[in-house]
Design a protein around this motif. Sequence first.
Motif, PDB file in Angstrom:
ATOM      1  N   LYS A  52       0.824  -1.206   0.000  1.00 38.33           N
ATOM      2  CA  LYS A  52       0.000   0.000   0.000  1.00 38.33           C
ATOM      3  C   LYS A  52       0.870   1.273   0.000  1.00 38.33           C
ATOM      4  O   LYS A  52       0.591   2.236  -0.709  1.00 38.33           O
ATOM      5  CB  LYS A  52      -0.919  -0.024   1.243  1.00 38.33           C
ATOM      6  N   GLU A  68       4.027   1.476  -1.067  1.00 38.41           N
ATOM      7  CA  GLU A  68       4.700   1.565  -2.375  1.00 38.41           C
ATOM      8  C   GLU A  68       3.752   2.165  -3.420  1.00 38.41           C
ATOM      9  O   GLU A  68       4.163   3.005  -4.234  1.00 38.41           O
ATOM     10  CB  GLU A  68       5.165   0.174  -2.835  1.00 38.41           C
ATOM     11  N   ASP A  69       2.502   1.731  -3.398  1.00 36.62           N
ATOM     12  CA  ASP A  69       1.519   2.283  -4.337  1.00 36.62           C
ATOM     13  C   ASP A  69       1.379   3.790  -4.154  1.00 36.62           C
ATOM     14  O   ASP A  69       1.333   4.544  -5.135  1.00 36.62           O
ATOM     15  CB  ASP A  69       0.134   1.654  -4.119  1.00 36.62           C
ATOM     16  N   LYS A 118       4.521   5.385  -5.583  1.00 35.97           N
ATOM     17  CA  LYS A 118       4.694   5.243  -7.041  1.00 35.97           C
ATOM     18  C   LYS A 118       3.638   6.017  -7.822  1.00 35.97           C
ATOM     19  O   LYS A 118       3.875   6.432  -8.952  1.00 35.97           O
ATOM     20  CB  LYS A 118       4.641   3.756  -7.431  1.00 35.97           C
ATOM     21  N   THR A 119       2.455   6.185  -7.251  1.00 36.88           N
ATOM     22  CA  THR A 119       1.363   6.809  -8.013  1.00 36.88           C
ATOM     23  C   THR A 119       1.219   8.304  -7.717  1.00 36.88           C
ATOM     24  O   THR A 119       0.401   8.965  -8.361  1.00 36.88           O
ATOM     25  CB  THR A 119       0.010   6.122  -7.720  1.00 36.88           C
ATOM     26  N   ARG A 120       1.958   8.838  -6.785  1.00 33.65           N
ATOM     27  CA  ARG A 120       1.924  10.286  -6.549  1.00 33.65           C
ATOM     28  C   ARG A 120       2.401  10.988  -7.825  1.00 33.65           C
ATOM     29  O   ARG A 120       3.543  10.810  -8.234  1.00 33.65           O
ATOM     30  CB  ARG A 120       2.806  10.628  -5.341  1.00 33.65           C
ATOM     31  N   PHE A 121       1.555  11.773  -8.456  1.00 33.06           N
ATOM     32  CA  PHE A 121       1.910  12.416  -9.714  1.00 33.06           C
ATOM     33  C   PHE A 121       2.809  13.617  -9.442  1.00 33.06           C
ATOM     34  O   PHE A 121       2.489  14.461  -8.610  1.00 33.06           O
ATOM     35  CB  PHE A 121       0.646  12.863 -10.460  1.00 33.06           C
ATOM     36  N   SER A 144      -0.311   9.927   0.398  1.00 32.15           N
ATOM     37  CA  SER A 144       0.767  10.700  -0.204  1.00 32.15           C
ATOM     38  C   SER A 144       0.347  12.156  -0.227  1.00 32.15           C
ATOM     39  O   SER A 144      -0.830  12.477  -0.027  1.00 32.15           O
ATOM     40  CB  SER A 144       1.070  10.200  -1.618  1.00 32.15           C
ATOM     41  N   ARG A 173      11.259   5.461 -10.874  1.00 33.92           N
ATOM     42  CA  ARG A 173      10.845   5.694  -9.483  1.00 33.92           C
ATOM     43  C   ARG A 173      10.462   4.388  -8.772  1.00 33.92           C
ATOM     44  O   ARG A 173      10.795   4.212  -7.593  1.00 33.92           O
ATOM     45  CB  ARG A 173       9.702   6.700  -9.413  1.00 33.92           C
ATOM     46  N   PRO A 174       9.768   3.461  -9.433  1.00 35.16           N
ATOM     47  CA  PRO A 174       9.398   2.225  -8.730  1.00 35.16           C
ATOM     48  C   PRO A 174      10.600   1.447  -8.168  1.00 35.16           C
ATOM     49  O   PRO A 174      10.511   0.875  -7.085  1.00 35.16           O
ATOM     50  CB  PRO A 174       8.669   1.403  -9.806  1.00 35.16           C
TER      51      PRO A 174
END
Length: 211
Positions: free
Chosen positions: A119, A121-122, A125-128, A147, A184-185
């Motif tokens: 959760k 990591e998501d 990774k998904t923060r724009f 985030s 980034r990942p």
Amino acid sequence: MLNKKLNELIFPQLNYEYSALEPYIDAQTMELHYSKHHQGYFTNLLNAVKDTELENKSLLEIFENISNLPVAIRNNGGGHFNHSLFWNIMSPDGKRAPSGELLKAIEKDFGSFDQFKSKFEDAAKTRFGSGWAWLSVKKDKSLCVCSSANQDNPLMDVSECKAMPILGLDVWEHAYYLKYQNRRPDYVNNFWNVADWDVIENNYKLALNSI
Ligand code: MN
């Protein structure tokens, strides 16, 4: 640090060498990140509050009223606090998984440590664009992952997940681009190799006591 007056703040020491987190975070990134980026936020924060009534306020008071304050204070106050937390929760030889009360709380709120990691990591990774991923303690003492954009954090009145952060991961490109470029990942996955759960557990205890 959160309760100190701004005019009493000092720039925090880094407790390890710039190269200490290699190969996961490279020495050049650490040096620029700490001595240029963080130092810049700190200096700009002090300049922004100098000779105003704000220099007698604490970071906590500033964050709780951030929607009414100049954007320079939001960006540089957040930048100073967020980076101070970030340096502390990493180390070259720390405990690499939680135990005790924090592990119990993670299992209660996320199912398992692995489910929590996924959760978090998501969120990272998904923060724009530029921002941070957080693990924080809410007023009801439960844990939450979220985030934030730019240098915002969960202590700010504008936050969608108001809570006390105990773990923060910087996902600005300046935190990883020299080594990881656009990946980034990979940076986020490797972060677990340098996260220090002794410190995060201690932050959890302090957070519970401050609620
Ligand atoms: Mn940064």
